[in-house]
Motif scaffolding. Structure first.
Motif, PDB file in Angstrom:
ATOM      1  N   LEU A   1       0.876  -1.224   0.228  1.00 37.26           N
ATOM      2  CA  LEU A   1       0.063  -0.005   0.046  1.00 37.26           C
ATOM      3  C   LEU A   1       0.860   1.459  -0.040  1.00 37.26           C
ATOM      4  O   LEU A   1       0.299   2.293  -0.614  1.00 37.26           O
ATOM      5  CB  LEU A   1      -1.062  -0.031   1.262  1.00 37.26           C
ATOM      6  N   ARG A   2       1.938   1.307   0.760  1.00 40.83           N
ATOM      7  CA  ARG A   2       3.008   2.372   0.609  1.00 40.83           C
ATOM      8  C   ARG A   2       3.333   2.650  -0.740  1.00 40.83           C
ATOM      9  O   ARG A   2       3.300   3.721  -1.331  1.00 40.83           O
ATOM     10  CB  ARG A   2       4.024   2.329   1.622  1.00 40.83           C
ATOM     11  N   ARG A   3       3.600   1.433  -1.426  1.00 39.97           N
ATOM     12  CA  ARG A   3       4.291   1.744  -2.931  1.00 39.97           C
ATOM     13  C   ARG A   3       2.948   2.226  -3.895  1.00 39.97           C
ATOM     14  O   ARG A   3       3.236   2.954  -4.641  1.00 39.97           O
ATOM     15  CB  ARG A   3       4.778   0.259  -3.454  1.00 39.97           C
ATOM     16  N   ALA A   4       1.797   1.615  -3.710  1.00 40.72           N
ATOM     17  CA  ALA A   4       0.726   2.076  -4.306  1.00 40.72           C
ATOM     18  C   ALA A   4       0.455   3.728  -4.266  1.00 40.72           C
ATOM     19  O   ALA A   4       0.082   4.333  -4.981  1.00 40.72           O
ATOM     20  CB  ALA A   4      -0.457   1.399  -4.164  1.00 40.72           C
ATOM     21  N   ALA A   5       0.606   4.003  -2.788  1.00 44.67           N
ATOM     22  CA  ALA A   5       0.333   5.487  -2.411  1.00 44.67           C
ATOM     23  C   ALA A   5       1.349   6.122  -2.984  1.00 44.67           C
ATOM     24  O   ALA A   5       1.067   7.288  -3.678  1.00 44.67           O
ATOM     25  CB  ALA A   5       0.444   5.733  -1.040  1.00 44.67           C
ATOM     26  N   GLY A   6       2.792   5.963  -3.252  1.00 43.03           N
ATOM     27  CA  GLY A   6       3.601   6.531  -4.033  1.00 43.03           C
ATOM     28  C   GLY A   6       3.393   6.591  -5.443  1.00 43.03           C
ATOM     29  O   GLY A   6       3.530   7.796  -6.211  1.00 43.03           O
ATOM     30  N   ILE A   7       2.792   5.814  -6.265  1.00 44.39           N
ATOM     31  CA  ILE A   7       2.482   5.517  -7.404  1.00 44.39           C
ATOM     32  C   ILE A   7       1.238   6.589  -7.542  1.00 44.39           C
ATOM     33  O   ILE A   7       1.249   7.448  -8.778  1.00 44.39           O
ATOM     34  CB  ILE A   7       1.941   4.337  -8.087  1.00 44.39           C
ATOM     35  N   ALA A   8       0.319   6.798  -6.663  1.00 40.87           N
ATOM     36  CA  ALA A   8      -0.919   7.536  -6.774  1.00 40.87           C
ATOM     37  C   ALA A   8      -0.338   9.104  -6.836  1.00 40.87           C
ATOM     38  O   ALA A   8      -0.905   9.932  -7.571  1.00 40.87           O
ATOM     39  CB  ALA A   8      -1.990   7.278  -5.333  1.00 40.87           C
ATOM     40  N   ASP A   9       0.496   9.378  -5.914  1.00 38.57           N
ATOM     41  CA  ASP A   9       1.058  10.769  -5.988  1.00 38.57           C
ATOM     42  C   ASP A   9       1.648  11.158  -7.223  1.00 38.57           C
ATOM     43  O   ASP A   9       1.379  12.338  -7.575  1.00 38.57           O
ATOM     44  CB  ASP A   9       2.018  10.686  -4.662  1.00 38.57           C
ATOM     45  N   GLN A  10       2.541  10.160  -7.696  1.00 41.49           N
ATOM     46  CA  GLN A  10       3.338  10.791  -9.052  1.00 41.49           C
ATOM     47  C   GLN A  10       2.278  10.834  -9.998  1.00 41.49           C
ATOM     48  O   GLN A  10       2.526  11.835 -11.061  1.00 41.49           O
ATOM     49  CB  GLN A  10       4.272   9.747  -9.118  1.00 41.49           C
ATOM     50  N   ALA A  11       1.341   9.865 -10.170  1.00 37.89           N
ATOM     51  CA  ALA A  11       0.486   9.808 -11.110  1.00 37.89           C
ATOM     52  C   ALA A  11      -0.437  10.928 -11.100  1.00 37.89           C
ATOM     53  O   ALA A  11      -0.859  11.480 -12.392  1.00 37.89           O
ATOM     54  CB  ALA A  11      -0.205   8.590 -11.478  1.00 37.89           C
TER      55      ALA A  11
ATOM     56  N   SER B   1      -4.618  -1.358  -3.513  1.00 35.09           N
ATOM     57  CA  SER B   1      -4.976  -0.037  -4.102  1.00 35.09           C
ATOM     58  C   SER B   1      -4.878   1.042  -2.628  1.00 35.09           C
ATOM     59  O   SER B   1      -5.375   1.014  -1.789  1.00 35.09           O
ATOM     60  CB  SER B   1      -6.499  -0.025  -4.547  1.00 35.09           C
ATOM     61  N   ALA B   2      -3.838   2.051  -3.392  1.00 30.88           N
ATOM     62  CA  ALA B   2      -4.105   3.324  -2.717  1.00 30.88           C
ATOM     63  C   ALA B   2      -5.059   4.516  -3.354  1.00 30.88           C
ATOM     64  O   ALA B   2      -4.874   4.216  -4.601  1.00 30.88           O
ATOM     65  CB  ALA B   2      -2.727   3.744  -2.296  1.00 30.88           C
ATOM     66  N   ARG B   3      -5.549   5.339  -2.768  1.00 33.39           N
ATOM     67  CA  ARG B   3      -6.194   6.385  -3.453  1.00 33.39           C
ATOM     68  C   ARG B   3      -5.823   7.790  -3.087  1.00 33.39           C
ATOM     69  O   ARG B   3      -5.553   8.043  -2.129  1.00 33.39           O
ATOM     70  CB  ARG B   3      -7.670   5.867  -3.370  1.00 33.39           C
ATOM     71  N   VAL B   4      -6.001   8.712  -4.322  1.00 28.32           N
ATOM     72  CA  VAL B   4      -6.063  10.005  -3.801  1.00 28.32           C
ATOM     73  C   VAL B   4      -6.746  10.921  -4.534  1.00 28.32           C
ATOM     74  O   VAL B   4      -7.048  10.404  -5.753  1.00 28.32           O
ATOM     75  CB  VAL B   4      -4.491  10.530  -4.000  1.00 28.32           C
ATOM     76  N   MET B   5      -7.140  11.990  -4.409  1.00 28.61           N
ATOM     77  CA  MET B   5      -8.054  12.937  -4.859  1.00 28.61           C
ATOM     78  C   MET B   5      -7.863  14.303  -4.890  1.00 28.61           C
ATOM     79  O   MET B   5      -7.602  15.018  -3.598  1.00 28.61           O
ATOM     80  CB  MET B   5      -9.584  12.662  -4.631  1.00 28.61           C
ATOM     81  N   ARG B   6      -7.823  15.054  -6.017  1.00 25.53           N
ATOM     82  CA  ARG B   6      -7.601  16.438  -5.824  1.00 25.53           C
ATOM     83  C   ARG B   6      -8.005  17.090  -7.010  1.00 25.53           C
ATOM     84  O   ARG B   6      -8.721  16.419  -8.021  1.00 25.53           O
ATOM     85  CB  ARG B   6      -5.989  16.728  -6.141  1.00 25.53           C
ATOM     86  N   CYS B   7      -8.453  18.527  -6.987  1.00 29.02           N
ATOM     87  CA  CYS B   7      -9.007  19.265  -8.110  1.00 29.02           C
ATOM     88  C   CYS B   7      -8.130  19.958  -8.914  1.00 29.02           C
ATOM     89  O   CYS B   7      -7.221  20.602  -8.143  1.00 29.02           O
ATOM     90  CB  CYS B   7     -10.154  20.096  -7.478  1.00 29.02           C
ATOM     91  N   VAL B   8      -7.966  20.125 -10.080  1.00 29.03           N
ATOM     92  CA  VAL B   8      -7.248  20.961 -10.836  1.00 29.03           C
ATOM     93  C   VAL B   8      -7.898  22.021 -11.443  1.00 29.03           C
ATOM     94  O   VAL B   8      -9.062  21.915 -12.201  1.00 29.03           O
ATOM     95  CB  VAL B   8      -6.529  20.132 -12.107  1.00 29.03           C
ATOM     96  N   VAL B   9      -7.695  23.314 -11.130  1.00 32.93           N
ATOM     97  CA  VAL B   9      -8.411  24.443 -11.449  1.00 32.93           C
ATOM     98  C   VAL B   9      -7.596  24.875 -12.882  1.00 32.93           C
ATOM     99  O   VAL B   9      -6.529  25.276 -12.715  1.00 32.93           O
ATOM    100  CB  VAL B   9      -8.523  25.472 -10.573  1.00 32.93           C
ATOM    101  N   LEU B  10      -8.209  25.257 -14.059  1.00 39.82           N
ATOM    102  CA  LEU B  10      -7.586  26.048 -15.043  1.00 39.82           C
ATOM    103  C   LEU B  10      -7.960  27.529 -14.956  1.00 39.82           C
ATOM    104  O   LEU B  10      -8.908  27.776 -15.179  1.00 39.82           O
ATOM    105  CB  LEU B  10      -8.134  25.400 -16.498  1.00 39.82           C
ATOM    106  N   GLY B  11      -6.984  28.110 -14.739  1.00 37.52           N
ATOM    107  CA  GLY B  11      -6.987  29.486 -14.401  1.00 37.52           C
ATOM    108  C   GLY B  11      -7.256  29.866 -13.004  1.00 37.52           C
ATOM    109  O   GLY B  11      -7.040  29.090 -12.078  1.00 37.52           O
TER     110      GLY B  11
END
Length: 378
Positions: A159-169, A243-253
């Motif tokens: 899960l640590r490895r999956a979290a690192g993948i999530a961050d980079q992706a 599976s690890a998971r991460v969520m963020r919003c990307v604002v254009l402008g």
């Protein structure tokens, strides 16, 4: 007998000991498991439900893995279970099951099943009862799902490895959210990062764009992105199924002041919620920190979804996209335990945040480590 590429024989032996203790408590002589996550956790291998299959664990005697003949060789290669009875694709598996149980003197035994298993249709259960008329069937519930709540050191390492993948992706995908690009560009980049970093070649997770906030689980679109759009990215990478998971919003402008305020408040509330994820804490109390805070801040009129759920092993072909064995909600009266891993997520006011969190004996540890706020692409 096969060998798993990641988990040791000792790891599976410990799992089996814990499982048999639960079987003894339920008073069953043998238990059958046909959900892909349960089969994989027990045996090291799982396959789709195109044809019915199951892992059988007797309290005494050797287990077996009943499977279609086409998948038997890969099952033997991956699983520690040596006995793999098979049937041809057009044949009924129930006589083969009955024969394997009869060979162990278990065709008239108390047989444990998860009556809520997605692999056990009404018709299949009827066929099983017809094939085993002397057996007594007992509902042992989602025993394996509950055992999987507390992760072993080897599972936590994955899960640590999956979290690192999530961050980079997520960083890679967010960088492509620019005017003229599409959501599909971001999804493609995320999935490429999964594979490049050693993750499973699986779908990236929900990526969707819009102008409000209530479209987190929308559909991947092809329309060109424009300034003012917001792209919600929730990535769900897996490695060996974990599976690890991460969520963020990307604002254009430049983000609107209301959205910026919402993101700041959500981060503060979620930080407090994560800090409360300590062994012994009651789940409803942890949930209330975010739920009440969001409503009191005026970010939502109501909060009708959960604020977190357990993470871990996901089958390649399972029907569930999330593991809701334990969920954070106002009526959750169970206690947090060390070794649990959660996806903690929040959305309101045009912003969304989530993290993968491990509960240790000393409190919570963030496995995902991205900056806690909006991603802004000028």
């Amino acid at each position: 007998m096969g060998a798993h590429p990641y988990f040791t024989a000792k790891e599976f032996a410990l799992r089996l000991l814990r499982l048999k203790a639960r079987m003894r408590a339920a008073g069953v002589a043998v238990a059958l498991f046909d959900e892909i996550e349960a089969m994989t956790w027990i045996s090291g291998f799982g396959s789709s439900a195109n044809r019915w299959r199951c892992v059988a664990i007797p309290l005494e005697g050797e287990p077996f893995f009943l499977i279609r003949a086409l998948d038997a060789s890969v099952c033997r290669e991956r699983s520690w279970i040596a006995d793999v009875p098979t049937y041809r694709d057009w044949e009924d598996p129930m006589p083969v099951l009955a024969a394997a149980l009869a060979a162990r003197g278990l065709d008239g035994a108390r047989i444990g099943l998860d009556f809520d298993s997605y692999g056990m249709s009404v018709a299949r259960f009827a066929a099983m009862r017809a094939a085993l008329p002397r057996a007594e069937f007992v509902d042992i519930g989602a025993v394996v799902a509950e055992l999987r709540l507390i992760k072993s050191p080897a599972e936590i390492a994955l899960l640590r490895r999956a979290a690192g993948i999530a961050d980079q992706a997520l960083q890679d995908a967010a960088a492509l959210c620019i005017p003229g690009a599409s959501q599909r560009d971001a999804a493609k980049r995320a999935q490429m990062t999964f594979v490049e970093m050693g993750g499973d070649p699986y779908r990236p997770g929900p990526i969707t764009a819009g102008r409000g906030w209530d479209f987190l689980h929308g559909h991947l679109g092809d329309a060109p992105l424009a300034r003012g759009d917001v792209v919600h990215i929730e990535l769900t990478p897996r490695i060996h199924g974990y599976s690890a998971r991460v969520m963020r919003c990307v604002v254009l402008g430049e983000p609107e002041p209301e959205r910026s305020r919402a993101a700041t408040l959500l981060a503060e509330l979620q930080d407090r919620q994560i800090a409360a994820l300590k062994p012994g804490a009651i789940a409803a109390d942890v949930d209330a920190i975010l739920r009440r805070g969001v409503i009191e801040a005026g970010l939502r009129d109501s909060y009708d979804n959960i604020t977190g759920y357990t993470l871990g092993l996901y089958g390649d072909a399972g029907p569930r996209t999330s593991d809701f064995t334990r969920i954070l909600h106002p009526e959750a009266n169970w206690a947090i335990e060390a070794g649990m891993v959660f996806h903690i997520y929040a959305s309101a006011g045009g912003a969304a945040l989530s993290e993968t969190v491990l509960v240790t004996e000393n409190g919570p540890e963030l496995l995902t480590r991205l900056p806690r706020g909006l991603f802004v692409n000028p």
